[in-house]
Structures are given as C-alpha cells and as structure tokens.
Scaffold this active site. Structure first.
Site, PDB file in Angstrom:
ATOM      1  N   HIS A 200      -4.181   2.679   8.280  1.00  0.00           N
ATOM      2  CA  HIS A 200      -2.904   2.208   8.836  1.00  0.00           C
ATOM      3  C   HIS A 200      -1.994   3.404   9.076  1.00  0.00           C
ATOM      4  CE1 HIS A 200      -3.544  -1.940   6.769  1.00  0.00           C
ATOM      5  NE2 HIS A 200      -4.000  -1.943   7.996  1.00  0.00           N
TER       6      HIS A 200
ATOM      7  N   GLU B 147       0.847  -1.190   0.000  1.00  0.00           N
ATOM      8  CA  GLU B 147       0.000   0.000   0.000  1.00  0.00           C
ATOM      9  C   GLU B 147       0.883   1.240   0.000  1.00  0.00           C
ATOM     10  OE1 GLU B 147      -2.175  -1.286   3.479  1.00  0.00           O
ATOM     11  OE2 GLU B 147      -1.034  -0.011   4.807  1.00  0.00           O
TER      12      GLU B 147
END
Lengths: 294, 397
Positions: free
Chosen positions: A248, A209
C-alpha cells in the site's frame, strides 16, 4: 441496518462498462445490492447488465435517484470521477481504484470538503452491510450477518477478520474498508465513530497498518468518547523495515510514531483490546464480548 | 522512486533553485577534469568529492571528502569510486559507489558567517496537504532535532486552493533569522523549491543543509528527491532517472513480473494476496519463532504462472528455509490457486524447502484436498493459526 450502505441505497457504478466495473457490478447485483445503473461517458442511453448507462453522474442522480457511487475508473481519471460524484450530489462515494497520484487526491479531498458527501477510499475494498448491500469487491459470503463492525485499511485482512468473527459464532453489521493510500476520504476515527453511533453494532474490530497516525487518532477518540463499545485492534507490519513501502502506498514507516509497535502501545493505553497475532482477532472478540455480558 | 543527489539538484536548478554546482564523474580521471572545469568557473582549487548513492549519512561513512588540489581530487575520487559505503541508512554491507559528484566548495570565507538550515517538503497525511518543514538546525539528523529541540522546527502548510503564498515564504525567512539580501534570497529559494516539488509530482524533497553563504546567497548543498511512483506516468522524462543498480536485483525482477516484493533478512519466505494480509503474515512468522525473508503480494490473480514466478523469486534468497503461502480466496477460488501451486511446483521440478500452504475462503476444503492428494512435499492448512503452528514445527525445531 448498519452504516453507509443498506438495502435502501441506490448504487451506481462509475466505470460501469469496463472490465473491472462489469465484473464487480455483476457480483454486487448477485449479492442483492440495489444497483440502479452506471456511468460511462459517451455510452449514455444504452443499457449494461440490464441497467441504464448514463453519460454523467448528474444524469444518474436526476434520472435514477442514485445516492451511492462506486468508482472503478483507472487511476489517471479517478480523482476527477470522485469530484464529479461529489458535485452531482452523491452522498457516499466509494473509490476502489489503486494508484491515484497524491497530488490529484489533495485536490479531490479539498473539493469534496465543501460538499455534503462522504468519500471511502481510494485503494479500498469497499463497504458491505451484511445481508443488505455489498458496494465493493469483497467476497460477500464471508460476511455473516451479525453485530460486529469492522474498520480496516486492507482488503484480504478484512476478509480474514470477518471469517474469524464468523468462526467465533459472531457476525458482521457493516465492514468498512477505508483504504491504504496516504490520503483517504474517511480516516479510521471517522469510520469508528459511525459504528460507535450505530445501534446495530455492539463491538468493533479495528485493523490498521504501519504509516500515518489514523489509528492513534482513532484510539484517542475512542478513549475520549468513553469507550462506549469494546474494540479489538490489530496493526499489520510489526516486522516491516523502516523507509520501505509495503504494498500500500501509505504503508511506510517514516518516524518512531508510525511503527506498528507505537500504534499498538497507544491503542492499549486507550483501552483497545490489541492482539499481537492476526490469527487471534475472532477469538479475542468472542472473549471480550463474553466478559462484557458476564 | 529515489534519485541521486546530482539528478535531484539538476531538477531543482531547472526550476530556478540555487544549488551547490557540480559535475558528476564515473572515474578518477573524469573527477579531475570536472575539478579543472569548476576551477575555471568559480576560481577556487577546493572541491568536494561526494559519493552518489541512494542513502543519507554519506559523510559519516567517509563518502564525502574535501579536496584542496587536483592530486587530492584524484586520490579521494579513487578511494570513493568502487568502495562499499556504509552509512547509518544502508545495510551492514553498505552500497557500492559507482559515481561521484565533484562539487564546488561553498563554505568559502566572506563578509558574514555561513549558516546551515534544514528544509523539506512533504505530505502531511493528517490534513491531506503539503507542508514545508524547516529548521535553523541544518546539517543534522532532523529526527534528532525533533527529539531534542522540537521548538526549532517549523511547519508551513500549503492550502491547495491558492498554493504557496508570498507571506508564507517571508515567514520562513523570518523564522530562520535572516535579514537583508539573505532574506530576499531565501524567499525566492522557498518559492522555487515548492514550484519544483509541485511540478514534478514529488513525494518528498529534503534539502539538508540549505546554506547561507558568506556572501548571503541561499543554496541547496544536498538534495534528496523522492518522486511519486504513481505519478511517473505523466513524467516520462523523469522515469529515465531510475538507477536500478541502487535497487535489489531480485526486487527489480519482481517488479518486472508485476509482483510487489520487498527483500528482508529472515529465513521464512512468504507469498500472500493483499498488502495488509502480507504484512500480517510476516508478523505471524515472527510470532511463530521464524523471521520473515520477504514481503510479497501476488495480487488478485494467483494463477500457476504468477505463483511459479513468485516461488522462483523467493527461492533466489538462499536464507529461505521454508515458504508460507497465505491466500484468502474471495473472488479467486482456492481450488484454482491450489492447482496453480501444484502446477508451479511440478514445473519447477523439486523445491528443496518445505512449503506451507494456507488457503482460506471460496472452496478452501477442495483446495486442501487437492494439495494433500498431490503427493508433493507441501503442508496444507485452512486456519491461520494452523499455518503459524506449522511454521513453528518446521522452522524453529
């Protein structure tokens, strides 16, 4: 067989008697994981889920032969739990806890460097070797046994990939959830390397990511190492705005280098089969394997 | 958590970092009083009026002005307070200015020329250690410096076992070309700045510019301080520095409901469990021809209450033309989530945009049946690709 955890692993749970620890330890035991006990300071000598509770990780290592630990300890105390496991001689430390302050992790990472152990996470779903051992919070049934290794920063996206792999008629050797924090014990490259060297893994799904350079580092290593096994890659966050944390703690675009687009370009240059759509992971893996054997 | 320049400077000062002094003001009258006070302290009529918003590039948008007397202070503060300040780092609509910092003029003439530097402290994610990044090219956009003159940026990594050492502070001062008293001041500045960073558990400090004054002082003229959210629990005093007027009101509401929500500019809302899958879902919306309207991670417990709260938050955005719910039920059972969606839908009366629900994992088939038989205007899917196709069909055409 797979990597990191298997049927011979002797697993302990740090934060064993807490809510999370109890719930997931139960699930792990049901899966068939060899959970030999747990650690809750002050509750040593009692039993929980029919397994011994120890005061310290050292006791669990000495008395139950533990070599793998999974940590569910709350964030303010989790870095300490990692260091305790490393000091006691645990070989594979898997930290599920989310929200550990970066400063604590700087010290924990430094501390474990000098000790013979591997840290997975924190802020990760754990590790599963399909059919042998689940040391994590993932739904075990999604991971059909097979020969595809998975490396991923994210939890549910790992399950998605495992499910697509199964739908494509394939299965999973080991899936490693490396975690979505800015500091993690095992970066993408190290996890990929483990699977590249695993005789039971034929190909790898690598899911990253936005944020940081782990995927680019892994891609360059894969190329330098001669692209020994096919790798299918996906990077989440192609539509993420700059400068915002996307769930996150580590998922934030700082500069031009850590966008999804930049990472995908580097991965393509390094011979990784990069998919634009997260729905195409399983299908692409099946096609890639077909073209290799053809 | 981002804080204002005036708050960041006050933290810096408390750790012994020399700063451009100033007084914060909410009104033009307060601004004038502040300027008077600065005059008695620093014996100069000149002050700088600086808009306090959480975005850089304020000067470019007209949010930083020099005032040479009290009339100009009043005039400039009046213009800046209440303005919508548009900078390269804000949205096109800009940000409303509620406060200004009246700051001392530090570019006064003297024995030696002034010089601007750049300095930041942040985590090097590759090594897991903090670094001090600094450059002789102060007052400019550091990304531009990195692109054009990368050899003018230096990095000093801090070994956590021993912390920042004196030789490292000296190295910084030497590389910046300083000597004499300015050299000594810079070593003190670096040491104090790092102490402030460590002690506050900050995620980033960016001081641009760091100024060498004409009388060889080293001071922070600006301060961009980002505190680490995960460490705020041990800094209750700093928690209070949060300014929610700087944040999107819907994001504030979502945070209170413990939903991880980031507002975006698109037309398809989404509700997902897990941060990685949520980003991937945004990507698939885009690939299907839509634009994601938000990031929203509902977390592990997608029950009726949370689902309803999430629906309400997504629907506050009037640009939303459809909502894609994407849940991978692992330990959470899909049929429970489906029931939550149906209950939330019924509680809310009617939802005027189409909802696409993709539930995969434990009991996915039962969940699809439950949705399909609910009689609600909800489209169901199991495979991710099916959900993508539905977005295309419902939004793009």
């Amino acid at each position: 067989m797979g990597v990191l955890v298997g049927k011979n692993s002797k697993v302990i749970v740090q934060g064993f008697t807490g809510g999370e620890g109890t719930f997931h330890a139960t699930q792990m035991i049901e899966y068939g994981t060899n959970v030999v006990g747990g650690v809750t300071p002050g509750k040593g000598g009692t039993t929980h889920l029919d397994r011994p509770v120890f005061n310290t990780v050292k006791d669990a290592v000495d008395k139950a032969g533990a070599d793998v630990s999974i940590i569910f300890v709350p964030a303010p105390f989790a870095a300490d739990a990692i260091m305790e496991a490393a000091d006691a001689g645990i070989k594979v430390i898997i930290c599920i806890t989310e929200g550990i302050p970066v400063k604590d992790m700087i010290y924990a990472k430094e501390y474990i460097k000098a000790r013979a152990c591997r840290l997975i996470g924190p802020n990760c779903p754990g590790v599963i070797t399909a059919g042998e051992a689940k040391v994590g919070i993932m739904p075990g049934f999604v991971f059909k046994q097979g020969r595809i290794g998975i490396v991923s920063k994210s939890g549910t996206l790992t399950y998605e990939a495992a499910d697509q792999v199964a739908k494509a008629g394939l299965g999973v050797s080991t899936a490693i959830g490396i975690g979505g924090d800015p500091i993690i014990g095992t970066p993408t490259k190290d996890a990929v390397e483990l699977l590249m060297n695993d005789p039971d893994t034929d190909a790898i799904v690598m899911i990253g990511e936005i944020g940081g350079s782990y995927e680019a580092d892994a891609a360059r290593w894969i190329k330098a190492n001669g692209n020994k096994k096919p790798v299918v890659g996906f990077i989440a966050g192609q539509t993420a705005p700059k400068g915002r944390t996307m769930g996150h703690a580590g998922a934030i675009v700082g500069g031009a280098e850590d966008t999804a687009q930049a990472k995908m370009a580097i991965m393509r240059e390094c011979g990784i089969h990069v998919v634009d759509s997260p729905a195409a992971i399983g299908k692409t893996m099946a096609e890639v394997l077909k073209s290799v054997t053809a | 958590m981002n804080i204002h320049e005036y708050q960041g400077k006050s933290i810096l000062k408390s750790f012994g970092v020399a700063i451009q002094e100033g007084i914060v003001a909410d009104t033009p009258e307060q601004a004038v009083e502040a300027a008077k006070e600065l005059k008695t302290k620093y014996n100069s009529d000149w002050v700088v009026v600086k808009a306090q918003i959480h975005a850089g590039g304020r000067g470019k948008g007209g949010g930083v002005k020099l005032a040479k007397n009290l009339d100009e202070v009043k005039e400039k503060a009046t213009a800046i307070i209440g303005m919508q300040l548009i900078t390269p780092q804000t949205s096109a609509a800009g940000k409303r200015v509620n406060k200004v910092l009246i700051a001392q003029d530090v570019y006064y003439p003297g024995a030696s020329p002034t010089k601007e530097f750049y300095m930041s402290i942040l985590l090097n994610r590759s090594t897991g250690r903090n670094i001090i990044m600094y450059s002789t090219e102060g007052g400019m956009d550091i990304e531009e410096v990195a692109e054009k003159t990368p050899h003018l940026i230096w990095k000093e990594e801090i070994d956590p076992k021993v912390g920042l050492r004196d030789f490292q502070c000296r190295k910084v001062a030497f590389n910046l070309g300083l000597s004499g008293n300015a050299f000594k001041e810079m070593t003190k500045f670096v040491a104090a700045l790092y102490k402030a960073y460590e002690s506050t558990d900050s995620a980033m400090f960016e001081i641009n510019p760091v100024l060498k004054t004409s009388d060889d002082k080293i001071i922070a003229v600006d301060a961009k301080v980002t505190l680490e959210d995960n460490a705020l629990y041990r800094h209750k005093d700093l928690e209070g520095l949060r300014d929610i007027t700087e944040e999107d009101p819907t994001e504030v509401e979502a945070k209170a409901a413990e939903l991880n929500y980031v507002k975006l500019d698109g037309n398809v809302g989404c509700m997902v469990n897990g941060a990685g899958l949520a980003m991937a879902t945004m990507d698939i919306i885009k690939l299907s021809g839509g634009e994601p309207a938000n990031f929203l991670d509902v977390g592990g417990t997608a029950n009726a209450e949370r689902v309803e709260k999430a629906f309400r938050i997504i629907l506050k955005d009037k640009n939303v033309k459809a909502i894609l719910v994407n849940i991978f039920g692992g330990i959470v059972r899909c049929d429970r989530v489906a029931q939550g969606i149906v209950d939330a839908y019924n509680n809310m009366g009617s939802i005027n945009v189409p909802i696409i629900v993709r539930l995969q994992g434990t009991n996915a088939e039962a969940a699809k049946k439950l949705i399909d038989e609910s009689g609600l205007k909800v489209y169901s899917a199991i495979q991710l690709q099916e959900a993508a196709d539905l977005v295309k069909k419902l939004v793009v055409n």
